[in-house]
Scaffold this motif. Structure first.
Motif, PDB file in Angstrom:
ATOM      1  N   TRP A 121       0.837  -1.201   0.000  1.00  0.00           N
ATOM      2  CA  TRP A 121       0.000   0.000   0.000  1.00  0.00           C
ATOM      3  C   TRP A 121       0.867   1.245   0.000  1.00  0.00           C
ATOM      4  N   GLU A 122       0.491   2.220  -0.829  1.00  0.00           N
ATOM      5  CA  GLU A 122       1.245   3.462  -0.894  1.00  0.00           C
ATOM      6  C   GLU A 122       0.301   4.655  -0.778  1.00  0.00           C
ATOM      7  N   PRO A 123       0.774   5.749  -0.148  1.00  0.00           N
ATOM      8  CA  PRO A 123      -0.079   6.935   0.004  1.00  0.00           C
ATOM      9  C   PRO A 123      -0.341   7.603  -1.334  1.00  0.00           C
ATOM     10  N   GLU A 124      -1.602   8.016  -1.556  1.00  0.00           N
ATOM     11  CA  GLU A 124      -1.976   8.670  -2.814  1.00  0.00           C
ATOM     12  C   GLU A 124      -2.501  10.084  -2.604  1.00  0.00           C
ATOM     13  N   ALA A 125      -2.951  10.398  -1.402  1.00  0.00           N
ATOM     14  CA  ALA A 125      -3.447  11.754  -1.140  1.00  0.00           C
ATOM     15  C   ALA A 125      -3.422  12.025   0.348  1.00  0.00           C
ATOM     16  N   ASN A 126      -3.206  13.290   0.681  1.00  0.00           N
ATOM     17  CA  ASN A 126      -3.188  13.750   2.067  1.00  0.00           C
ATOM     18  C   ASN A 126      -4.231  14.850   2.218  1.00  0.00           C
ATOM     19  N   ILE A 127      -5.159  14.662   3.125  1.00  0.00           N
ATOM     20  CA  ILE A 127      -6.225  15.644   3.345  1.00  0.00           C
ATOM     21  C   ILE A 127      -6.000  16.278   4.722  1.00  0.00           C
ATOM     22  N   PRO A 128      -5.466  17.496   4.780  1.00  0.00           N
ATOM     23  CA  PRO A 128      -5.129  18.097   6.079  1.00  0.00           C
ATOM     24  C   PRO A 128      -6.318  18.829   6.713  1.00  0.00           C
ATOM     25  N   HIS A 129      -6.397  18.760   8.024  1.00  0.00           N
ATOM     26  CA  HIS A 129      -7.337  19.543   8.814  1.00  0.00           C
ATOM     27  C   HIS A 129      -6.571  20.180   9.965  1.00  0.00           C
ATOM     28  N   SER A 130      -7.192  21.107  10.669  1.00  0.00           N
ATOM     29  CA  SER A 130      -6.531  21.772  11.788  1.00  0.00           C
ATOM     30  C   SER A 130      -7.171  21.426  13.128  1.00  0.00           C
ATOM     31  N   HIS A 131      -8.045  20.419  13.134  1.00  0.00           N
ATOM     32  CA  HIS A 131      -8.677  19.972  14.379  1.00  0.00           C
ATOM     33  C   HIS A 131      -9.074  18.512  14.210  1.00  0.00           C
ATOM     34  N   TRP A 132      -9.682  17.924  15.255  1.00  0.00           N
ATOM     35  CA  TRP A 132     -10.023  16.498  15.247  1.00  0.00           C
ATOM     36  C   TRP A 132     -10.893  16.132  14.048  1.00  0.00           C
ATOM     37  N   ILE A 133     -10.753  14.881  13.638  1.00  0.00           N
ATOM     38  CA  ILE A 133     -11.528  14.347  12.510  1.00  0.00           C
ATOM     39  C   ILE A 133     -12.725  13.581  13.070  1.00  0.00           C
ATOM     40  N   SER A 134     -13.914  13.986  12.692  1.00  0.00           N
ATOM     41  CA  SER A 134     -15.102  13.302  13.186  1.00  0.00           C
ATOM     42  C   SER A 134     -15.518  12.153  12.282  1.00  0.00           C
TER      43      SER A 134
END
Length: 596
Positions: free
Chosen positions: A390-403
């Motif tokens: 498995w290899e990373p294909e995308a990074n989705i950044p946030h600035s707080h917890w992920i619900s």
């Protein structure tokens, strides 16, 4: 000849594809939009080749097209009009937008209904006896699920308002009900109540008795908080997960009662417990660093099949869509993937390392991608290479917890919801890479973001007291509606047909929002509790809603039409409804739906 949609259409407007413009003569060339271009076509189709094609070839051509294209052709091409009408093509194209697993669920649900039940179901939304008779007579047809759900969905969309009729109340004696959901066949409801210092956490399974009223059939008691209570896809079992270190699998007996089949024990809290898609396996995830797989034997008993170990807490464990793989998320910074071998054993097939605690990990529908959320406010999409790694294909950044972080039903999109007040949608390009498609902004933290079953709509629920519905068209996500509550919104979910949404709010109400024939969304009903509403969900037939409230009550409502044509209702009826239910759009007396 077996009656087709065309014959049903002779009794009702429900299968008309697109509204025609008033005043246009049939000699004028109608226009439409297809693939981003304006199309002008004559009702007298000019293609001689098309006219000479065998009817079987015409069916194959139409069956390969999507619903908007079929609707356009029905209005613009005489050569294909009869094919579309007689071949149930509109219904099949609409139904074909759902994933196969969802279609199977709908088919299983409708197969449990006899002719009288189907007639009553339709009768909630139409008084057209000829339509009801024509449709129910097709019960044995292979295409019946598509035709029936297509028809009922259109009938419900034509209803300006719904009348929720209270069908049952499940009491937890003033102890707040945290959640309530239907079984897949709609025959049972499970509720779970929050424990206090004086009471144990309890999940109740309720069902219909002979008089068709709802009553409690089983109580499942835990000595700690119940984190989840979930029915199996076939509706014959239920599994609970609790902080008291146990998960319990309950089974439905032949006499309609329920019994505990097995208690799965861990050394610490059980954070989740879920069934496999075929209902024969259960996987648990625990803070004791393990996940356990249990399987059902031919004699109905449940036995341990595998234990999966992490170096730290286990937060979640879920099956792939085919049930052959399990992915677990742990505080050791890894997502581990195990596969079931031909002999029934489970072996580790790989792991996806992270530099932070992995809170959530789930497969896409085809099992070729995984979405992972960690405690560093980051979501990553991984793809499987030909060698199985498995290899990373995308990074989705946030600035707080992920619900939440979930794939769309077809796996082509990922949506994330976060405490940073945003929802982010990523889509997969033709080459396989991922790109940002939309950012939905709220004025408060976002509790959830959920796709409709066909993946064409998305609904968000936020602490800013609003719900937003987005729609996908031409590869672009656009806001379609914004629904206002007077308190924080705890949840918002779609019905099985994807054309209705029910919300739950701290303002003590749940609202049912429906999509009209023209595509707009309107509030059609409101349900009240004496305290905050913690959850609200539809049954599989879209005709019942169950709500869970802080007032210790779960309420079951049957949805019926108030009217389908405003011209048939008297002014006094309209005034009475306006006084009791806020309307929206051109009917609105307040701001329940905010302008987009």
């Amino acid at each position: 000849m077996t009656p087709g949609i065309g014959q049903i259409n002779g009794n009702s407007r429900i299968v008309d594809s697109l509204p025609t413009s008033s005043g246009r003569s049939q000699s004028e060339s109608p226009t439409g939009i297809g693939m981003g271009r304006e199309i002008t076509a004559s009702y007298q189709c000019e293609s001689l080749l098309l006219g000479k094609l065998p009817i079987e070839i015409k069916y194959k051509i139409i069956d390969s097209l999507d619903l908007p294209t079929v609707a356009l052709l029905k209005r613009t091409c005489t050569e294909l009009y009869d094919v579309i009408e007689q071949g149930d093509v509109m219904a099949k194209a609409w139904y074909g937008r759902f994933p196969s697993a969802h279609q199977a669920q709908l088919k299983a649900f409708i197969s449990t209904k006899d002719k009288d039940q189907l007639s009553d179901w339709l009768g909630r939304f139409t008084s057209d006896e000829a339509l009801i008779k024509s449709l129910v007579e097709r019960r044995e047809s292979h295409e019946f699920p598509a035709i029936f759900y297509f028809t009922i969905s259109r009938l419900m969309s034509e209803c300006i308002l719904f009348r929720p009729v209270e069908d049952g109340v499940i009491s937890h004696h003033r102890i707040r009900v945290r959640a309530a959901t239907f079984s897949g066949d709609g025959r049972h409801v499970v509720t779970r109540a929050k424990a206090t210092d004086l009471f144990k956490d309890t999940a109740k399974i309720s069902g219909h008795n002979i008089s068709q009223s709802w009553h409690v059939k089983a109580e499942i008691v835990h000595t700690g908080s119940i984190n989840s209570a979930t029915f199996s896809p076939d509706s014959n079992h239920l599994v609970t997960a609790s902080d008291d270190h146990t998960a319990k699998i309950c089974g439905l007996r032949a006499d309609g009662s329920w019994e505990v089949k097995v208690t799965i024990t861990h050394d610490y809290a059980v954070n989740s417990a879920t069934f496999s898609p075929d209902s024969t396996l259960v996987v648990t995830a625990s803070s004791d660093h393990t996940a356990k797989v249990y399987g059902q034997e031919k004699n109905g008993s449940w036995v341990p099949k595998a234990s999966i170990f992490h170096a730290n807490l286990g937060f979640s464990a879920t099956f792939s869509a085919d049930g052959r793989y399990v992915i677990t998320a742990g505080a050791d910074g890894k997502a581990r993937i195990h596969a079931q071998e031909d002999d029934g054993s489970w072996l580790e097939k790989g792991s996806i390392p992270h530099d932070r605690i992995v809170r959530l990990a789930t497969f896409s529908s085809d099992g070729t991608h995984v979405v992972i959320a960690n405690d560093a406010y980051k979501v990553e999409i991984f793809g499987q290479k030909p060698d199985g790694s498995w290899e990373p294909e995308a990074n989705i950044p946030h600035s707080h917890w992920i619900s939440s972080a979930t794939f769309s039903p077809d796996g082509s999109h990922v949506v994330t919801a976060s405490g940073d007040n945003t929802v982010k949608i990523y889509g997969q390009k033709a080459g396989g890479s991922w790109e940002p498609k939309a950012i939905i902004r709220h004025g408060g933290s976002v509790r959830s973001a959920t796709f409709s079953a066909d993946g064409r709509h998305l609904v968000t629920a936020s602490h800013d007291k609003t719900v937003k519905i987005y729609g996908l068209k031409g590869g672009v996500w656009k806001e379609k509606a914004r629904i206002a509550h007077d308190g924080e919104v705890n949840s918002a979910v779609f019905s099985a047909d994807g054309r209705h949404v029910v919300t739950a709010s701290k303002d003590k109400t749940a609202k049912i929002i429906g999509q009209k024939i023209n595509g707009s969304w309107v509030v059609k009903a409101s349900i009240s509790h004496e305290g905050a509403v913690n959850s609200a969900t539809f049954s599989a037939d879209c005709c019942h809603v169950v709500t869970a409230g802080e007032d210790g009550m779960a309420k079951i409502y049957e949805i019926r039409a108030i009217w389908t044509d405003v011209k048939r209702s008297s002014l006094s009826e309209i005034d009475e409804i306006w006084r009791n239910l806020p309307l929206v759009g051109s009917w609105s007396l307040n701001d329940d739906i905010l302008p987009c």
